[in-house]
Scaffold this active site. Structure first.
Site, PDB file in Angstrom:
ATOM      1  N   ASP A  45     -20.488  21.619   5.540  1.00  0.00           N
ATOM      2  CA  ASP A  45     -20.368  22.760   6.535  1.00  0.00           C
ATOM      3  C   ASP A  45     -21.169  23.774   6.213  1.00  0.00           C
ATOM      4  O   ASP A  45     -22.119  23.684   5.316  1.00  0.00           O
ATOM      5  CB  ASP A  45     -18.694  23.112   6.582  1.00  0.00           C
ATOM      6  CG  ASP A  45     -18.470  23.494   4.979  1.00  0.00           C
ATOM      7  OD1 ASP A  45     -19.154  23.720   4.097  1.00  0.00           O
ATOM      8  OD2 ASP A  45     -16.978  23.958   4.692  1.00  0.00           O
TER       9      ASP A  45
ATOM     10  N   ASP B 214     -11.976  16.191  10.527  1.00  0.00           N
ATOM     11  CA  ASP B 214     -11.892  16.403   8.858  1.00  0.00           C
ATOM     12  C   ASP B 214     -10.732  17.255   8.641  1.00  0.00           C
ATOM     13  O   ASP B 214     -10.279  17.953   9.750  1.00  0.00           O
ATOM     14  CB  ASP B 214     -13.012  17.060   8.479  1.00  0.00           C
ATOM     15  CG  ASP B 214     -13.235  18.578   8.730  1.00  0.00           C
ATOM     16  OD1 ASP B 214     -13.410  19.107   9.628  1.00  0.00           O
ATOM     17  OD2 ASP B 214     -12.649  19.412   7.654  1.00  0.00           O
TER      18      ASP B 214
ATOM     19  N   CYS C 182       2.241  -0.514   4.550  1.00  0.00           N
ATOM     20  CA  CYS C 182       0.936  -0.281   4.045  1.00  0.00           C
ATOM     21  C   CYS C 182       0.530  -1.059   2.966  1.00  0.00           C
ATOM     22  O   CYS C 182       1.274  -1.526   2.073  1.00  0.00           O
ATOM     23  CB  CYS C 182       1.267   1.109   3.187  1.00  0.00           C
ATOM     24  SG  CYS C 182      -0.230   1.888   2.636  1.00  0.00           S
TER      25      CYS C 182
ATOM     26  N   CYS D 232      -1.985  -0.341   0.750  1.00  0.00           N
ATOM     27  CA  CYS D 232      -2.837   0.486  -0.059  1.00  0.00           C
ATOM     28  C   CYS D 232      -2.622  -0.039  -1.496  1.00  0.00           C
ATOM     29  O   CYS D 232      -1.502  -0.516  -1.885  1.00  0.00           O
ATOM     30  CB  CYS D 232      -2.605   1.731   0.201  1.00  0.00           C
ATOM     31  SG  CYS D 232      -1.193   2.356  -0.832  1.00  0.00           S
TER      32      CYS D 232
ATOM     33  N   CYS E 145       0.878   1.169  -2.578  1.00  0.00           N
ATOM     34  CA  CYS E 145       2.029   0.280  -2.080  1.00  0.00           C
ATOM     35  C   CYS E 145       2.245  -1.002  -2.618  1.00  0.00           C
ATOM     36  O   CYS E 145       3.383  -1.321  -2.644  1.00  0.00           O
ATOM     37  CB  CYS E 145       2.043   0.590  -0.480  1.00  0.00           C
ATOM     38  SG  CYS E 145       2.331   2.185   0.020  1.00  0.00           S
TER      39      CYS E 145
ATOM     40  N   HIS F 186      -2.955   6.475  -1.500  1.00  0.00           N
ATOM     41  CA  HIS F 186      -2.016   6.338  -0.212  1.00  0.00           C
ATOM     42  C   HIS F 186      -2.367   7.047   0.855  1.00  0.00           C
ATOM     43  O   HIS F 186      -2.499   6.353   2.134  1.00  0.00           O
ATOM     44  CB  HIS F 186      -0.684   6.244  -0.587  1.00  0.00           C
ATOM     45  CG  HIS F 186       0.210   6.100   0.521  1.00  0.00           C
ATOM     46  ND1 HIS F 186       0.431   4.892   1.108  1.00  0.00           N
ATOM     47  CD2 HIS F 186       0.872   7.101   1.262  1.00  0.00           C
ATOM     48  CE1 HIS F 186       1.288   5.263   2.252  1.00  0.00           C
ATOM     49  NE2 HIS F 186       1.540   6.461   2.324  1.00  0.00           N
TER      50      HIS F 186
HETATM   51 ZN   LIG Z   1       0.131   2.815   0.754  1.00  0.00          ZN
END
Ligand SMILES: [Zn+2]
Length: 397
Positions: free
Chosen positions: A93, A287, A325, A327, A330, A356
């Site tokens: 930015d 963003d 999920c 990830c 998880c 996560h």
């Molecule tokens: Zn997750």
């Protein structure tokens, strides 16, 4: 030179669309969410983890980096990519937003903005040219013009005054970028994005787009350029306190005014539902600090809505945050354990929660792209809301 942005050939001027951004640090598939790496780090994550999560681009904050460690130091060490060991694209930015929100004793002048660092009180003067110089020293792939982010609410005359300043600064930024591009060797020079202001006034937003495009055309003709001074256009001044309907109405109004060859970037947006809505209007880039900052505060995003991990109902809950999920958090850890880490203020809490939330945001974007590819965006959008509504109360906050 290959074009910076190639929208999907089938894209309509107003609906969701796919595209690719081409930079010297690699390609980016749009619509894209850009995690925020404020001070040369996406807080709590290593760059290897960011790559594994599939982040194709991250954002760096000019204001923070110019104050600490200083862009000269970063430049000496080979630029921001090398400094932070991130090999993929970076958007920076202009520093303006933080100057207006964080700096002490700031004074707005026609030339630029004078301010004192919030860290040690040192005085600085940020001009449009200086903002480009710093971003070039950092080695940014996508640079933003210095603008004044209009607060909410403001009168139409105040919004106009602020827009005029932003347009004047945009013109000076374009001149600065074209000057340094004269000496550029390579395939993909860093790109400059213009910023559309105008608060919640549709006429101002329209005028701002038209005048930015005029400035760009004039620059290109005068400088006998075959490439454009600006590579994309951003919608600024949204999500600054206005009601959600105003945000959506303004994005829906402004996005189709931006010609299809320019990527459209909604700055500082947003929550998962904001991404789903704004992609529908043809926005390509986003963003926001929300997934990372909120992770550190224990707010976790799931397919069934948001949960606060500190809640006592999770104290003995053996389930992962979100059973849908995939990830790393998880796959291994329970809500009970994550709640414990959060309550005990363990460092690992920030790491696992951030992992996560970023996975959730990045996989939401990849599902969005898949839905557009299959021409099933409306179905995707309907299911997104349906999943939230159908979740039982025991699962949701
Ligand atoms: Zn997750």
């Amino acid at each position: 030179m290959p074009p910076f942005f190639t929208p999907n050939p089938g894209a309509t001027p107003t609906g969701p669309r796919l595209g690719t951004l081409h930079t010297s640090h690699g390609e980016i598939q749009t619509p894209v969410f850009m995690p925020v790496g404020t001070a040369a780090t996406v807080k709590a994550m290593t760059v290897d983890e960011m790559e594994a999560l599939g982040a194709e681009i991250i954002l760096g904050n000019t204001y923070h980096l110019m104050l600490r460690p200083g862009e000269k130091t970063i430049q000496k060490l080979g630029g921001l990519h090398k400094f932070m060991a991130w090999e993929r694209p970076i958007l920076t930015d202009s520093g303006g937003y933080q100057v207006f929100s964080l700096a002490q004793r700031r004074k707005l002048k026609a030339d630029g903005v004078e301010f004192q660092s919030h860290i040690d009180g040192t005085s600085y003067f940020l001009t449009p040219e200086r903002a480009i110089e710093i971003q070039e020293a950092l080695g940014s792939d996508i640079m933003m013009v210095l603008d004044e982010c209009t607060p909410y609410p403001v009168s139409e005359s105040e919004a106009r005054k602020s827009m005029e300043l932003t347009l004047d600064w945009a013109k000076r930024s374009m001149t600065a970028v074209l000057r340094s591009r004269g000496s550029f060797v390579g395939d993909h020079p860093s790109q400059l994005f213009g910023i559309i202001q105008g608060s919640i006034y549709q006429n101002l937003r329209k005028e701002c787009v038209e005048r930015l495009l005029d400035l760009n055309d004039t620059k290109n003709v005068n400088e006998k350029r075959t490439t454009s001074a600006i590579g994309g256009l951003a919608i600024g001044g949204l999500s600054v306190g206005e009601p959600k309907e105003e945000l959506y109405a303004m994005a829906a109004h402004t996005a189709p005014l931006i010609p299809a060859q320019f990527p459209r970037y909604a700055m500082g947006i947003g929550l998962p539902e904001d991404l789903v809505e704004l992609v529908g209007y043809g926005i390509d880039m986003f963003d926001c600090v929300v997934p990372t900052r909120n992770a550190r505060n224990g707010q976790l995003f799931t397919t069934f809505g948001e949960i606060q991990i500190r809640h006592s109902r999770y104290a003995e809950d053996p389930r992962p945050i979100d059973e849908n999920c995939a990830c790393p958090t998880c796959k291994k850890y329970s809500r009970a354990y994550l709640r414990h880490l959060y309550m005990a203020k363990e460092i690992l809490s920030s790491r696992l929660n951030t992992m996560h939330n970023l996975f959730y945001y990045l996989s939401l974007m990849s599902q969005i792209r898949e839905a557009i590819r299959k021409d099933q965006y409306e179905e995707f959008r309907r299911d997104f809301y349906r999943n939230r509504i159908s979740a039982d109360d025991a699962t949701r906050e």
